[in-house]
Design an enzyme around this catalytic site. Structure first.
Site, short mmCIF file in Angstrom:
data_model
loop_
_atom_site.label_atom_id
_atom_site.label_comp_id
_atom_site.label_asym_id
_atom_site.label_seq_id
_atom_site.Cartn_x
_atom_site.Cartn_y
_atom_site.Cartn_z
N CYS A 1 -8.33 16.64 10.31
CA CYS A 1 -8.06 18.06 10.55
C CYS A 1 -6.74 18.38 9.88
O CYS A 1 -6.09 17.49 9.33
CB CYS A 1 -8.02 18.36 12.03
SG CYS A 1 -6.54 17.75 12.83
N ARG B 1 -6.12 11.74 12.30
CA ARG B 1 -6.62 11.73 13.67
C ARG B 1 -7.87 10.87 13.87
O ARG B 1 -8.97 11.36 14.15
CB ARG B 1 -6.87 13.15 14.16
CG ARG B 1 -5.60 13.96 14.14
CD ARG B 1 -5.79 15.34 14.69
NE ARG B 1 -5.74 15.35 16.15
CZ ARG B 1 -5.85 16.47 16.86
NH1 ARG B 1 -6.03 17.62 16.27
NH2 ARG B 1 -5.78 16.43 18.17
N ASP C 1 2.35 20.01 20.81
CA ASP C 1 1.68 21.32 20.74
C ASP C 1 2.63 22.50 20.91
O ASP C 1 2.20 23.66 20.84
CB ASP C 1 0.57 21.40 21.80
CG ASP C 1 -0.67 20.61 21.39
OD1 ASP C 1 -0.71 20.10 20.26
OD2 ASP C 1 -1.59 20.50 22.22
N LYS D 1 -6.91 25.03 27.87
CA LYS D 1 -7.97 24.65 26.92
C LYS D 1 -8.19 23.15 26.93
O LYS D 1 -9.33 22.68 27.04
CB LYS D 1 -7.58 25.11 25.52
CG LYS D 1 -8.45 24.53 24.42
CD LYS D 1 -8.03 24.98 23.04
CE LYS D 1 -7.01 24.13 22.36
NZ LYS D 1 -7.52 22.88 21.79
N ASN D 2 -7.10 22.39 26.79
CA ASN D 2 -7.25 20.95 26.63
C ASN D 2 -7.79 20.26 27.88
O ASN D 2 -8.33 19.16 27.79
CB ASN D 2 -5.92 20.30 26.20
CG ASN D 2 -5.60 20.63 24.75
OD1 ASN D 2 -6.42 21.20 24.04
ND2 ASN D 2 -4.40 20.27 24.31
N ARG E 1 -9.00 30.15 18.76
CA ARG E 1 -9.48 28.87 19.28
C ARG E 1 -8.76 28.51 20.58
O ARG E 1 -9.32 27.81 21.41
CB ARG E 1 -9.23 27.75 18.26
CG ARG E 1 -10.11 27.84 17.04
CD ARG E 1 -9.97 26.60 16.20
NE ARG E 1 -9.89 25.45 17.09
CZ ARG E 1 -9.17 24.35 16.85
NH1 ARG E 1 -8.51 24.23 15.75
NH2 ARG E 1 -9.14 23.37 17.71
C1 UD1 Z 1 -4.68 15.82 22.39
C2 UD1 Z 1 -4.67 17.32 22.44
C3 UD1 Z 1 -3.80 17.88 21.33
C4 UD1 Z 1 -2.41 17.25 21.40
C5 UD1 Z 1 -2.51 15.72 21.43
C6 UD1 Z 1 -1.18 15.02 21.61
C7 UD1 Z 1 -6.90 17.92 23.24
C8 UD1 Z 1 -8.19 18.60 22.91
N1 UD1 Z 1 -6.02 17.84 22.25
O1 UD1 Z 1 -5.26 15.46 21.14
O2 UD1 Z 1 -3.72 19.28 21.50
O3 UD1 Z 1 -1.70 17.64 20.24
O4 UD1 Z 1 -3.37 15.31 22.50
O5 UD1 Z 1 -0.56 15.40 22.78
O6 UD1 Z 1 -6.65 17.52 24.37
N2 UD1 Z 1 -4.85 8.25 17.48
C9 UD1 Z 1 -5.36 7.14 16.80
N3 UD1 Z 1 -6.54 6.60 17.19
C10 UD1 Z 1 -7.27 7.13 18.22
C11 UD1 Z 1 -6.75 8.26 18.90
C12 UD1 Z 1 -5.56 8.80 18.50
O7 UD1 Z 1 -4.75 6.65 15.87
O8 UD1 Z 1 -8.35 6.63 18.52
C13 UD1 Z 1 -3.55 8.84 17.07
C14 UD1 Z 1 -3.65 10.24 16.54
O9 UD1 Z 1 -3.96 10.27 15.16
C15 UD1 Z 1 -2.25 10.76 16.84
C16 UD1 Z 1 -1.90 10.07 18.16
O10 UD1 Z 1 -2.74 8.95 18.23
O11 UD1 Z 1 -1.34 10.36 15.85
C17 UD1 Z 1 -2.05 10.91 19.40
O12 UD1 Z 1 -3.35 11.42 19.42
P1 UD1 Z 1 -4.09 11.78 20.78
O13 UD1 Z 1 -3.12 11.74 21.91
O14 UD1 Z 1 -5.35 11.00 20.87
O15 UD1 Z 1 -4.44 13.27 20.51
P2 UD1 Z 1 -5.75 14.00 20.84
O16 UD1 Z 1 -6.35 13.45 22.10
O17 UD1 Z 1 -6.58 14.05 19.61
#
Ligand code: UD1
Length: 427
Positions: free
Chosen positions: A118, A123, A310, A22-23, A402
């Protein structure tokens, strides 16, 4: 609303085929916006999330040919009719936000709703926005929307992420493919899905080096062309079924598995006393329990190649039936223990202190009605239900739909007693 009824205690045996990730699929779908030529994705998982994104892409003018249940999806973004991604669609699924970078890179402008929080935490997307600003975009955040413009196109930039983010790394990489000059992403995430996205972009004509390491270098090109790409298999789905077998007992072979991406998970399972045989060439992982009680194993979630957040909920379900006490520390998201009180309803002994959960294994869980709160949490309840004595009903399983393709079908095929009921069935 649908729910799942599980009668636990059945050992599992046979084969479980793993679907496309999915991701990975979500970012690969967004990549179609970078080119006027068709992009065909195979090994596509049929999930609520991938279907949501398909709808959003159609709103933007992308022609999507993806018959229901089919694992091949054709996307043609020859002419977009809009570069505005509305709140009603982006709020349903956070990864939709990743349409911003590709549209900005190809058209010089895009307006995309902020995804909002969420269930597992705030996030934010600040790192995504900082990357686009570094590439010369003007950004205005107004009424819940990000309005981005780069009239003369994006420019290559040196971007040092202050901490590792999967989404921001992928998003910046997508946009940089069409920026003028060189972009270097430092402290980039190293998740296998990033290498998968880079492989697809390279097959479209992008110049990318280092994806999968913490420094990614992208030389921008003027345009990208169409491609045909196979989505990598889902390491989270594979890890989930491995833990289901470990919890319920039995002997199952996972096929079409992303063997190289599962080291941290296989390591944790072996430490718990589960036999894990991985065959990289065959793409299979055999999981077998020994009949002995599971040993407790501490895990700390971390960016790849660490233990994935995850799979934290699923591992907690497994540790609930280990002999002894384990500590599970969540380092990525601030609010990702909502499954703990639900697991406790089945008799698990879990104490949450801040970002730590202390799990003291019990000999047997007992079936009970429980409620899913988010995608990975809900599947941890299924794992616990499979291990428990008696009947467990998991409600609100739209979360599961999902991210898990044909879950009850795959589990039934290996001997689990699990079925979906809808409210009408209950009369
Ligand atoms: C992706 C995955 C999700 C997985 C996560 C961590 C997808 C669709 N989702 O989510 O399943 O749990 O990686 O492996 O691929 N953060 C910030 N600012 C930003 C971006 C992130 O503060 O601009 C923080 C987030 O709140 C979190 C951390 O960084 O605490 C990691 O987030 P991130 O790796 O970006 O997760 P996702 O890409 O949202």
């Amino acid at each position: 609303m649908d729910s799942l009824k599980i009668i636990g205690g059945q050992p599992l045996s046979g084969e479980i085929p793993i679907s496309g990730a999915k991701n990975s699929a979500l970012k690969l779908m967004a990549a179609c916006l970078l080119t006027a030529e068709p992009v065909t994705l195979t090994n596509m998982p049929n999930l609520a999330d991938t279907r949501f994104l398909s709808q959003l892409l159609q709103t933007l003018g992308v022609e999507v040919y993806w018959p229901k249940g089919d694992s091949e999806c054709r996307l043609n973004a020859e002419k977009l009719t809009s570069t505005i991604a509305p709140y009603e669609q982006v709020r349903k699924m956070r990864a939709s936000f990743n349409v911003l970078g590709p549209m900005l890179a190809r058209y010089g402008h895009a307006t995309v709703s902020l995804p909002g929080g969420c269930a597992i935490g705030a996030r934010p997307v600040d790192l995504h926005l900082q990357a686009f600003e570094a590439m010369g975009a003007d950004l205005l955040v107004e009424q819940g929307y990000v309005k981005a413009a780069a009239i003369h196109g994006l420019k290559g930039a040196q971007i040092v992420f202050p901490f590792v983010s999967v989404g921001a790394t992928e998003h910046a990489m997508l946009a940089a493919t069409l920026a003028k000059g060189e972009t270097v992403l430092e402290n980039a995430a190293r998740e296998p899905e990033i290498a998968d996205l880079a492989d697809c972009l390279i097959s479209m004509g992008a110049k990318i080096e280092g994806a999968g390491s913490s420094t990614i270098t992208i030389q921008g090109v003027d345009e990208l062309h169409g491609t045909n790409h196979k989505v990598m298999s889902d390491r989270i789905e594979a890890g989930t079924y491995a833990m289901a077998v470990a919890a319920a007992g039995g002997h199952v072979t996972l096929t079409n598995a992303p063997v190289g991406a599962l080291s941290a998970i296989n390591h944790a399972l072996r430490n718990a006393g589960v036999k894990v045989e991985a065959d990289k060439d065959a793409g299979t992982i055999e999981i077998e329990t020994t009949g002995q009680p599971l040993a407790p194993v501490n895990v700390d979630t971390a960016p790849h190649p660490g233990f994935p957040t995850d799979l934290q909920a699923q591992f907690m379900a497994l540790m609930s039936v280990a002999r002894g006490t384990s500590v599970i520390r969540e380092n990525i998201f601030e609010n990702r223990f909502m499954h703990a009180p639900e697991l406790s309803r089945l008799g698990a002994n879990i104490a949450v202190r801040g970002s730590e959960a202390i799990v003291t294994g019990v000999e047997k869980l007992k079936g009970a009605p429980v409620m899913a709160t988010d995608l990975r949490a809900s599947v941890s309840l299924v794992i616990a239900g499979l291990a428990a004595q008696g009947e467990t009903t998991v409600s609100r399983i739209y979360h599961l739909d999902r991210g898990f393709e044909r879950l009850e079908e795959k589990l039934s095929a290996v001997g689990a007693n699990i079925r979906r009921t809808s409210e009408e069935d209950e009369g």
